[in-house]
Enzyme design. Structure first.
Site, PDB file in Angstrom:
ATOM      1  CG  HIS A   1      -9.357  -0.907  62.557  1.00 28.23           C
ATOM      2  ND1 HIS A   1     -10.713  -1.090  62.486  1.00 28.23           N
ATOM      3  CD2 HIS A   1      -8.835  -1.534  61.475  1.00 28.23           C
ATOM      4  CE1 HIS A   1     -11.005  -1.805  61.414  1.00 28.23           C
ATOM      5  NE2 HIS A   1      -9.878  -2.086  60.783  1.00 28.23           N
TER       6      HIS A   1
ATOM      7  N   GLY B   1       9.334  -1.772  46.171  1.00 27.71           N
ATOM      8  CA  GLY B   1       8.645  -2.972  46.623  1.00 27.71           C
ATOM      9  C   GLY B   1       8.447  -3.002  48.126  1.00 27.71           C
TER      10      GLY B   1
ATOM     11  CB  ALA C   1      12.534  -1.720  48.625  1.00 28.09           C
TER      12      ALA C   1
END
Length: 189
Positions: A114, A141, A159
């Site tokens: 946006h 992750g 991660a």
């Protein structure tokens, strides 16, 4: 496409994703085959419908539920793919995923964004930028990938990293925003 067409396509994807996520796991038996872990064919057909892929190509995907996406048809898989739990792909623009890509849990891939301009957000303007993930990429992750983004072949993403922009082949990246931590030997050798 107009807004009502997009809403219809998103609802279609939600129904298919729910059906995939809620599909009961197979029972373990003495003759259990590992290739049946994400099956049976009926379950792979759900992903085939979502991604617009044949059953044969869909069987190269191993996606642990829950999985979520906006549309599904904007996600293009080049080959084998594995994702641990809670993969989210916002595919307002095309998301291309190379072969032998693996994702840790809670990976988020956002082609949608946006504006920073308040008036544009009030008018509900959205943008979406393509994302390309190369072959042999490991995504740790809790990684967030934001479009526009192109990730080269043989990349390892630590991660928790937040990735945007162009990432060259054969590097380890990490941090917020992600930066190159280490250069690797070529993955093409």
């Amino acid at each position: 496409m107009n807004d009502s067409e997009l809403i219809g396509l998103r609802l279609r994807a939600r129904k298919l994703v729910k059906k995939y996520n809620d599909y009961p796991p197979p029972d373990f038996t003495a003759d259990f085959k590992i290739e049946d872990f994400f099956g049976p064919d009926e379950r792979f057909h759900i992903l085939g419908d979502l991604f617009g892929m044949s059953l044969e190509r869909t069987k190269a995907l191993a996606i642990e539920p829950p999985f979520h996406c906006d549309f599904g048809f904007n996600i293009k898989f080049k080959g084998e793919f594995y994702s641990n739990f809670n993969l989210i792909i916002l595919d307002g623009a095309e998301v291309t995923i190379g072969t032998r890509v693996q994702c840790g849990p809670n990976v988020q891939i956002y082609s949608a964004t946006h504006s920073v301009e308040v008036e544009e957000r009030r008018a509900r303007h959205e943008r979406a930028y393509p994302i390309v993930i190369g072959d042999d990429v490991w995504i740790g992750g809790n990684v967030v990938i934001i479009g526009p983004c192109t990730i080269g072949n043989g990349v390892t993403i630590a991660a928790g990293a937040v990735v945007k922009g162009d990432i060259p082949n054969d590097v380890v990246i990490g941090g917020i925003p992600a930066k190159i931590i280490k250069y690797l030997e070529s993955s093409t050798s």
